[in-house]
Every structure is written in structure tokens, then in C-alpha cells.
Design a protein around this motif. Structure first.
Motif, PDB file in Angstrom:
ATOM      1  N   PRO A   1      20.181  17.960  41.383  1.00  0.00           N
ATOM      2  CA  PRO A   1      21.161  18.426  40.418  1.00  0.00           C
ATOM      3  C   PRO A   1      22.006  19.590  40.922  1.00  0.00           C
ATOM      4  O   PRO A   1      22.959  19.993  40.259  1.00  0.00           O
ATOM      5  N   TYR A   2      21.703  20.142  42.103  1.00  0.00           N
ATOM      6  CA  TYR A   2      22.416  21.330  42.599  1.00  0.00           C
ATOM      7  C   TYR A   2      23.890  21.050  42.860  1.00  0.00           C
ATOM      8  O   TYR A   2      24.729  21.916  42.646  1.00  0.00           O
ATOM      9  N   ALA A   3      24.216  19.854  43.332  1.00  0.00           N
ATOM     10  CA  ALA A   3      25.610  19.503  43.617  1.00  0.00           C
ATOM     11  C   ALA A   3      26.482  19.588  42.370  1.00  0.00           C
ATOM     12  O   ALA A   3      27.681  19.853  42.458  1.00  0.00           O
ATOM     13  N   ALA A   4      25.888  19.399  41.207  1.00  0.00           N
ATOM     14  CA  ALA A   4      26.658  19.455  39.956  1.00  0.00           C
ATOM     15  C   ALA A   4      27.278  20.829  39.739  1.00  0.00           C
ATOM     16  O   ALA A   4      28.321  20.943  39.081  1.00  0.00           O
ATOM     17  N   VAL A   5      26.687  21.867  40.300  1.00  0.00           N
ATOM     18  CA  VAL A   5      27.238  23.220  40.158  1.00  0.00           C
ATOM     19  C   VAL A   5      28.656  23.283  40.730  1.00  0.00           C
ATOM     20  O   VAL A   5      29.497  24.042  40.251  1.00  0.00           O
ATOM     21  N   SER A   6      28.942  22.448  41.724  1.00  0.00           N
ATOM     22  CA  SER A   6      30.273  22.466  42.348  1.00  0.00           C
ATOM     23  C   SER A   6      31.379  22.078  41.376  1.00  0.00           C
ATOM     24  O   SER A   6      32.545  22.359  41.628  1.00  0.00           O
ATOM     25  N   ALA A   7      31.037  21.484  40.236  1.00  0.00           N
ATOM     26  CA  ALA A   7      32.056  21.128  39.235  1.00  0.00           C
ATOM     27  C   ALA A   7      32.757  22.368  38.690  1.00  0.00           C
ATOM     28  O   ALA A   7      33.881  22.274  38.188  1.00  0.00           O
ATOM     29  N   PHE A   8      32.129  23.534  38.825  1.00  0.00           N
ATOM     30  CA  PHE A   8      32.786  24.772  38.375  1.00  0.00           C
ATOM     31  C   PHE A   8      33.989  25.128  39.240  1.00  0.00           C
ATOM     32  O   PHE A   8      34.712  26.060  38.938  1.00  0.00           O
ATOM     33  N   TYR A   9      34.237  24.349  40.287  1.00  0.00           N
ATOM     34  CA  TYR A   9      35.426  24.537  41.119  1.00  0.00           C
ATOM     35  C   TYR A   9      36.702  24.377  40.290  1.00  0.00           C
ATOM     36  O   TYR A   9      37.743  24.911  40.648  1.00  0.00           O
ATOM     37  N   ILE A  10      36.591  23.667  39.188  1.00  0.00           N
ATOM     38  CA  ILE A  10      37.759  23.460  38.330  1.00  0.00           C
ATOM     39  C   ILE A  10      38.174  24.734  37.599  1.00  0.00           C
ATOM     40  O   ILE A  10      39.316  24.879  37.187  1.00  0.00           O
ATOM     41  N   VAL A  11      37.266  25.680  37.449  1.00  0.00           N
ATOM     42  CA  VAL A  11      37.613  26.960  36.824  1.00  0.00           C
ATOM     43  C   VAL A  11      38.627  27.637  37.742  1.00  0.00           C
ATOM     44  O   VAL A  11      38.456  27.637  38.971  1.00  0.00           O
ATOM     45  N   PRO A  12      39.675  28.202  37.190  1.00  0.00           N
ATOM     46  CA  PRO A  12      40.703  28.817  38.038  1.00  0.00           C
ATOM     47  C   PRO A  12      40.105  29.837  39.013  1.00  0.00           C
ATOM     48  O   PRO A  12      39.241  30.633  38.637  1.00  0.00           O
ATOM     49  N   PRO A  13      40.553  29.810  40.269  1.00  0.00           N
ATOM     50  CA  PRO A  13      40.004  30.709  41.290  1.00  0.00           C
ATOM     51  C   PRO A  13      40.060  32.189  40.897  1.00  0.00           C
ATOM     52  O   PRO A  13      39.156  32.942  41.245  1.00  0.00           O
ATOM     53  N   ALA A  14      41.080  32.600  40.196  1.00  0.00           N
ATOM     54  CA  ALA A  14      41.174  34.014  39.808  1.00  0.00           C
ATOM     55  C   ALA A  14      39.979  34.416  38.937  1.00  0.00           C
ATOM     56  O   ALA A  14      39.427  35.513  39.100  1.00  0.00           O
ATOM     57  N   ILE A  15      39.554  33.536  38.066  1.00  0.00           N
ATOM     58  CA  ILE A  15      38.404  33.823  37.192  1.00  0.00           C
ATOM     59  C   ILE A  15      37.112  33.741  38.004  1.00  0.00           C
ATOM     60  O   ILE A  15      36.273  34.645  37.953  1.00  0.00           O
ATOM     61  N   ARG A  16      36.944  32.647  38.766  1.00  0.00           N
ATOM     62  CA  ARG A  16      35.733  32.486  39.579  1.00  0.00           C
ATOM     63  C   ARG A  16      35.552  33.657  40.538  1.00  0.00           C
ATOM     64  O   ARG A  16      34.470  34.224  40.658  1.00  0.00           O
ATOM     65  N   ASP A  17      36.629  34.007  41.234  1.00  0.00           N
ATOM     66  CA  ASP A  17      36.530  35.060  42.242  1.00  0.00           C
ATOM     67  C   ASP A  17      36.364  36.445  41.637  1.00  0.00           C
ATOM     68  O   ASP A  17      35.748  37.312  42.258  1.00  0.00           O
ATOM     69  N   ALA A  18      36.874  36.651  40.436  1.00  0.00           N
ATOM     70  CA  ALA A  18      36.646  37.941  39.765  1.00  0.00           C
ATOM     71  C   ALA A  18      35.158  38.124  39.485  1.00  0.00           C
ATOM     72  O   ALA A  18      34.592  39.209  39.709  1.00  0.00           O
ATOM     73  N   VAL A  19      34.508  37.080  39.012  1.00  0.00           N
ATOM     74  CA  VAL A  19      33.061  37.132  38.765  1.00  0.00           C
ATOM     75  C   VAL A  19      32.326  37.323  40.092  1.00  0.00           C
ATOM     76  O   VAL A  19      31.419  38.159  40.199  1.00  0.00           O
ATOM     77  N   TYR A  20      32.727  36.562  41.112  1.00  0.00           N
ATOM     78  CA  TYR A  20      32.106  36.677  42.436  1.00  0.00           C
ATOM     79  C   TYR A  20      32.218  38.113  42.950  1.00  0.00           C
ATOM     80  O   TYR A  20      31.239  38.701  43.417  1.00  0.00           O
ATOM     81  N   ARG A  21      33.427  38.681  42.879  1.00  0.00           N
ATOM     82  CA  ARG A  21      33.640  40.042  43.398  1.00  0.00           C
ATOM     83  C   ARG A  21      32.835  41.079  42.624  1.00  0.00           C
ATOM     84  O   ARG A  21      32.357  42.055  43.200  1.00  0.00           O
ATOM     85  N   PHE A  22      32.699  40.882  41.318  1.00  0.00           N
ATOM     86  CA  PHE A  22      31.905  41.806  40.508  1.00  0.00           C
ATOM     87  C   PHE A  22      30.443  41.798  40.964  1.00  0.00           C
ATOM     88  O   PHE A  22      29.835  42.847  41.168  1.00  0.00           O
ATOM     89  N   VAL A  23      29.880  40.600  41.120  1.00  0.00           N
ATOM     90  CA  VAL A  23      28.493  40.487  41.580  1.00  0.00           C
ATOM     91  C   VAL A  23      28.371  41.054  42.998  1.00  0.00           C
ATOM     92  O   VAL A  23      27.442  41.809  43.300  1.00  0.00           O
ATOM     93  N   ALA A  24      29.319  40.728  43.877  1.00  0.00           N
ATOM     94  CA  ALA A  24      29.278  41.205  45.264  1.00  0.00           C
ATOM     95  C   ALA A  24      29.330  42.734  45.327  1.00  0.00           C
ATOM     96  O   ALA A  24      28.650  43.343  46.153  1.00  0.00           O
TER      97      ALA A  24
END
Length: 182
Positions: free
Chosen positions: A128-151
Motif C-alpha cells: 500500500p506504500y505506493a498509494a502515498v504517491s497519489a498526494f503528488y496531485i496536491v499543489p507543489p507549493a502546499i506539499r513543499d511548504a509542509v516538507y520545509r516546515f518538517v525539514a
């Protein structure tokens, strides 16, 4: 009518309209994500024969945990690993960042960073791990903002170390050879 329940001319307040639009957009993203779960991994994986290299911060416990997870889950050993600290020339030759603020995924001549790198790695794993890749549809600005916050907080939340997992010969074979010191 006594005027106390008067309408505002048929228009709702702007804040309420934007909240409604935001809900609709989020629902559309959620629906698209669910619909794309079965197909997104195929859209994010490189063609046959293209090597996949995942570069990470070699002192970050969160990164180390992700590498261990990928190594344990990627039974076909598709992904090879390298610490950013040990491969700056490989990354620079491709125009990829060499700072420690992001994962860097290299697939052939292309490189991906931040959430795009992580989600493309998930696309290479079995369900089921590959299913996580479906979040690629979330706009990169939102995804990367979360990524940068965690980083930005990863050392504080997960710590850092100078020692990684004791490698088995199979695990060690997944690592790219180190660049010689200059």
C-alpha cells in the motif's frame, strides 16, 4: 418583515464565499487523490533501465529512518542511496542542490527535491506504500511548504546522529560508492 432578518442583497460575506471555495478545492483534491491512487505510481516512475539514486542528510535521524524504511520495503532494490555530504560532485554535475535542506532524487538526467522526491520514492514501492504517491496531485507549493516546515524542525523533533544502521552486505550494496576527497 421587520428588517431584522434582512438579506444582504443575496450575497454572502466574502470570507464565507472563500471558505466555501476552499472546501470545494480540498474536496476536489481529496477525490482526485483517491481516484489516482491506483495509477499515480505508474505516472511517477521512470522508464525501464533508468537508475534511481536517493540522496539524503546522512546525520538526520528522520532521513535515516526514511532510508531504512525504503531499503526494507523496496524488495527489488530499485533505489540506491547516498549521503549528500559524500556526493556533492554527483549532485552538482546535475545541477541538483547540495545543501542539507532536502532529499534529492536523481532518475537519469532529472532530479527532484522536497516532497516531489519523497513521493516519487513512494511510487517505486509496493502497495500500500505506493498509494502515498497519489498526494503528488496536491499543489507543489502546499506539499513543499509542509516538507520545509518538517525539514526545518527535523533535528529538534527527531535528533541527529553520526552513526547509521549497521549495514548488512545487502544493505551496503545499495549505497553509491563514495567520491574521493580532493
Amino acid at each position: 418583515m421587520d428588517g431584522s432578518a434582512e438579506s444582504t442583497g443575496g450575497t454572502e460575506p466574502a470570507a464565507s464565499r472563500w471558505a466555501s471555495v476552499a472546501r470545494i478545492v480540498l474536496l476536489a483534491i481529496a477525490a482526485a487523490t483517491v481516484l489516482l491512487m491506483p495509477t499515480m505510481p505508474a505516472l511517477l516512475t521512470p522508464g525501464g533501465g533508468v537508475e534511481t539514486w536517493l540522496f539524503f542528510d546522512g546525520e538526520c535521524n528522520l532521513c535515516d529512518g526514511f532510508i531504512n524504511f525504503v531499503a526494507d520495503t523496496d524488495a527489488d532494490a530499485v533505489v540506491k542511496f547516498g549521503a549528500i555530504q559524500k556526493h556533492p560532485r554527483k549532485l552538482a554535475a546535475r545541477g541538483a542542490p547540495t545543501d542539507l535542506s532536502t532529499l534529492v532524487l536523481v532518475q537519469g538526467d532529472e532530479f527532484f527535491t522536497h516532497s516531489g522526491a519523497a513521493l516519487r520514492v513512494f511510487a517505486l514501492l509496493p502497495q500500500p506504500y505506493a498509494a502515498v504517491s497519489a498526494f503528488y496531485i496536491v499543489p507543489p507549493a502546499i506539499r513543499d511548504a509542509v516538507y520545509r516546515f518538517v525539514a526545518a524542525h527535523r533535528y529538534e523533533w527527531f535528533g541527529h546522529t553520526e552513526e547509521c544502521r549497521a549495514p548488512t552486505p545487502e544493505f551496503e550494496a545499495r549505497f553509491l560508492s563514495e567520491e574521493p576527497e580532493q
